[in-house]
Write an enzyme that holds these catalytic residues in place. Structure first.
Site, PDB file in Angstrom:
ATOM      1  N   CYS A 238       0.815  -1.229   0.000  1.00  0.00           N
ATOM      2  CA  CYS A 238       0.000   0.000   0.000  1.00  0.00           C
ATOM      3  C   CYS A 238       0.845   1.274   0.000  1.00  0.00           C
ATOM      4  CB  CYS A 238      -0.951  -0.012   1.187  1.00  0.00           C
ATOM      5  SG  CYS A 238      -2.140  -1.362   1.064  1.00  0.00           S
TER       6      CYS A 238
ATOM      7  N   HIS B 176      -3.128   7.103   2.730  1.00  0.00           N
ATOM      8  CA  HIS B 176      -3.565   5.840   2.126  1.00  0.00           C
ATOM      9  C   HIS B 176      -4.951   5.490   2.678  1.00  0.00           C
ATOM     10  CE1 HIS B 176      -3.976   1.767   1.019  1.00  0.00           C
ATOM     11  NE2 HIS B 176      -3.773   1.299   2.242  1.00  0.00           N
TER      12      HIS B 176
ATOM     13  N   ASN C 202     -10.211   0.204  -0.043  1.00  0.00           N
ATOM     14  CA  ASN C 202      -8.749   0.243  -0.028  1.00  0.00           C
ATOM     15  C   ASN C 202      -8.250  -0.321  -1.356  1.00  0.00           C
ATOM     16  OD1 ASN C 202      -6.026  -0.256   0.346  1.00  0.00           O
ATOM     17  ND2 ASN C 202      -6.256  -1.087   2.407  1.00  0.00           N
TER      18      ASN C 202
HETATM   19  O1  UT7 Z   1      -3.875  -1.417   3.472  1.00  0.00           O
HETATM   20  C1  UT7 Z   1      -2.946  -1.852   4.417  1.00  0.00           C
HETATM   21  C2  UT7 Z   1      -3.232  -1.256   5.691  1.00  0.00           C
HETATM   22  N1  UT7 Z   1      -4.441  -1.838   6.228  1.00  0.00           N
HETATM   23  C3  UT7 Z   1      -4.991  -1.264   7.246  1.00  0.00           C
HETATM   24  O2  UT7 Z   1      -4.518  -0.238   7.664  1.00  0.00           O
HETATM   25  C4  UT7 Z   1      -6.169  -1.915   7.881  1.00  0.00           C
HETATM   26  C5  UT7 Z   1      -6.070  -1.713   9.353  1.00  0.00           C
HETATM   27  N2  UT7 Z   1      -7.103  -2.366  10.131  1.00  0.00           N
HETATM   28  C6  UT7 Z   1      -8.386  -1.970  10.122  1.00  0.00           C
HETATM   29  O3  UT7 Z   1      -8.797  -1.123   9.371  1.00  0.00           O
HETATM   30  C7  UT7 Z   1      -9.289  -2.572  11.146  1.00  0.00           C
HETATM   31  O4  UT7 Z   1      -8.537  -3.275  12.105  1.00  0.00           O
HETATM   32  C8  UT7 Z   1     -10.383  -3.530  10.580  1.00  0.00           C
HETATM   33  C9  UT7 Z   1     -11.363  -2.746   9.741  1.00  0.00           C
HETATM   34  C10 UT7 Z   1      -9.728  -4.629   9.739  1.00  0.00           C
HETATM   35  C11 UT7 Z   1     -11.133  -4.174  11.727  1.00  0.00           C
HETATM   36  O5  UT7 Z   1     -11.722  -3.163  12.544  1.00  0.00           O
HETATM   37  P1  UT7 Z   1     -11.484  -3.133  14.114  1.00  0.00           P
HETATM   38  O6  UT7 Z   1     -12.260  -1.999  14.629  1.00  0.00           O
HETATM   39  O7  UT7 Z   1     -10.007  -3.159  14.359  1.00  0.00           O
HETATM   40  O8  UT7 Z   1     -12.174  -4.471  14.577  1.00  0.00           O
HETATM   41  P2  UT7 Z   1     -11.521  -5.708  15.387  1.00  0.00           P
HETATM   42  O9  UT7 Z   1     -10.725  -6.553  14.445  1.00  0.00           O
HETATM   43  O10 UT7 Z   1     -10.900  -5.213  16.650  1.00  0.00           O
HETATM   44  O11 UT7 Z   1     -12.836  -6.479  15.749  1.00  0.00           O
HETATM   45  C12 UT7 Z   1     -13.833  -5.960  16.653  1.00  0.00           C
HETATM   46  C13 UT7 Z   1     -14.966  -6.948  16.697  1.00  0.00           C
HETATM   47  C14 UT7 Z   1     -14.496  -8.372  16.974  1.00  0.00           C
HETATM   48  O12 UT7 Z   1     -15.521  -9.032  17.703  1.00  0.00           O
HETATM   49  P3  UT7 Z   1     -15.407  -9.189  19.302  1.00  0.00           P
HETATM   50  O13 UT7 Z   1     -14.132  -9.923  19.541  1.00  0.00           O
HETATM   51  O14 UT7 Z   1     -15.401  -7.770  19.830  1.00  0.00           O
HETATM   52  O15 UT7 Z   1     -16.648  -9.957  19.627  1.00  0.00           O
HETATM   53  C15 UT7 Z   1     -14.402  -9.000  15.600  1.00  0.00           C
HETATM   54  O16 UT7 Z   1     -14.556 -10.396  15.618  1.00  0.00           O
HETATM   55  O17 UT7 Z   1     -15.617  -7.001  15.427  1.00  0.00           O
HETATM   56  C16 UT7 Z   1     -15.574  -8.335  14.914  1.00  0.00           C
HETATM   57  N3  UT7 Z   1     -15.389  -8.233  13.477  1.00  0.00           N
HETATM   58  C17 UT7 Z   1     -16.432  -8.106  12.640  1.00  0.00           C
HETATM   59  N4  UT7 Z   1     -17.748  -8.060  12.864  1.00  0.00           N
HETATM   60  C18 UT7 Z   1     -18.557  -7.901  11.812  1.00  0.00           C
HETATM   61  C19 UT7 Z   1     -14.233  -8.213  12.757  1.00  0.00           C
HETATM   62  N5  UT7 Z   1     -14.514  -8.074  11.448  1.00  0.00           N
HETATM   63  C20 UT7 Z   1     -15.875  -8.002  11.358  1.00  0.00           C
HETATM   64  C21 UT7 Z   1     -16.752  -7.839  10.277  1.00  0.00           C
HETATM   65  N6  UT7 Z   1     -18.083  -7.783  10.554  1.00  0.00           N
HETATM   66  N7  UT7 Z   1     -16.339  -7.695   8.994  1.00  0.00           N
END
Ligand code: UT7
Length: 328
Positions: free
Chosen positions: A116, A244, A274
């Protein structure tokens, strides 16, 4: 290709973009996944993304975006084609020579893989090569088709990525005039190479979202602050922050750390997701087309992604009109 634009610096003289015709909404992405539009939109800012039709590859989007950038600059050629991508058409050879050939050019052409951060890495390579006298103009294209490496059954990555391409033409010009790329700084930390990866023998991308998120916020803020300081810009004077487009919350968190008001954060993530190496040039093209960035504006670009890699660039915006085209 020296001429009236010659002047000791390196300037952006054209900008082009290309998106596939098909739009995939959050509802469609969620159809077979344990997620929904509300979660995706509130956690990432993404509402839809574009996806290539079957048979359309990165090189196809790159040709279209590259042609658009040349048209925007009023040029019909360049001395070098540099393609930033992690989804080349084939593992061997590089895709850039094919792109150059389809643009009618028999010039040096190579791919650059910095995930990226590829576009910002490309800005550094292009400005260095022009600065060193190796060439007078570079067509820098960021293009990716992540739909070819994202697992549609993985709810972590499937909602995030979209396909697209953006390109700029860089030429010699006034070092501080419109279009000037004043400085670019790069970094990497390979100890985090497993955080965004296609595991050995695997077909699909995996990502540790929360860890990447944390590192992206701190690293992008540090990198952007550093490059602004090195060119003598006060952060308060920056007209637009173009990061980005990985997650709107990351962009807002970085801007907050830099003390930039939310209205200076440029984002098109809602409609494109993205797009990896295409992300920054697509955001630039969209912002210019919408009149959100204007000739002479001070822009702070910053990227972070797989590798881990990152980079930031201080750019004075060009007066060139962006050209957009659709492909497959
Ligand atoms: O391009 C390269 C660079 N990439 C990035 O910079 C991406 C960076 N990361 C992110 O943007 C975020 O971490 C994500 C969008 C991938 C995830 O968002 P988050 O706010 O960090 O969520 P999380 O992974 O901490 O998950 C929070 C909760 C979890 O459930 P519990 O454990 O709280 O019950 C996950 O299992 O949300 C759950 N979860 C989802 N729920 C519904 C994770 N993905 C999903 C989903 N739909 N798609």
């Amino acid at each position: 290709m020296t001429g009236p634009r010659d002047g000791g610096g390196v300037v952006i003289t054209g900008i082009g973009s290309c998106l596939p015709e098909a739009v995939v909404t959050n509802e469609e992405v969620s159809r077979n996944l344990d997620t929904d539009h509300a979660w995706i939109h509130s956690r990432t800012g993404i509402a839809s993304r574009h996806r290539v039709a079957s048979g359309i590859e990165t090189g196809d989007l790159a040709v279209t975006a590259g042609a658009a950038a040349l048209k925007s600059a009023g040029r019909d050629g360049c001395d070098l084609v540099l393609l930033a991508t992690t989804t080349p058409d084939r593992r061997c050879p590089a895709t850039a020579p094919r792109v150059a050939a389809e643009l009618g050019l028999r010039v040096p052409a190579f791919d650059l893989a910095a995930v990226c951060s590829g576009f910002v890495y490309g800005l550094s390579v292009a400005t260095s090569m022009i600065g060193a006298g190796s060439c007078d103009s570079v067509l820098l294209i960021g293009a990716d088709v992540y739909s070819s490496i994202v697992d549609p059954d993985d709810r972590v990555t499937a909602p995030l990525f979209g396909d697209g391409a953006g390109a700029v033409l860089l030429e010699r010009g006034r070092p501080d005039g419109p279009g000037a790329v004043l400085r670019t700084e790069l970094g990497s930390d390979g100890s985090g190479d497993g955080l965004i990866t296609i595991p050995k023998g695997g077909a699909y991308l995996t990502m540790d979202g929360p860890e990447v998120y944390k590192r992206a916020v701190t690293t992008m803020a540090e990198s952007a602050r550093s490059v602004a300081g090195r060119v003598g810009w006060d952060l308060a004077d920056i007209d637009a922050f173009i990061g980005h487009q990985a997650n709107i919350r990351i962009l807002k968190a970085v801007a907050k750390r830099l003390g930039l008001p939310p209205e200076r954060v440029i984002s098109n993530i809602e409609n494109v997701g993205n797009t990896a190496a295409a992300s920054i040039p697509l955001a630039l093209a969209d912002a210019a087309a919408a009149g959100r960035i204007k000739e002479g504006d001070k822009l702070l670009l910053t990227a972070f992604g797989g590798g881990l890699t990152w980079g930031s660039s201080a750019v004075v915006w060009t007066g060139a009109e962006p050209v957009h085209d659709v492909r497959g």
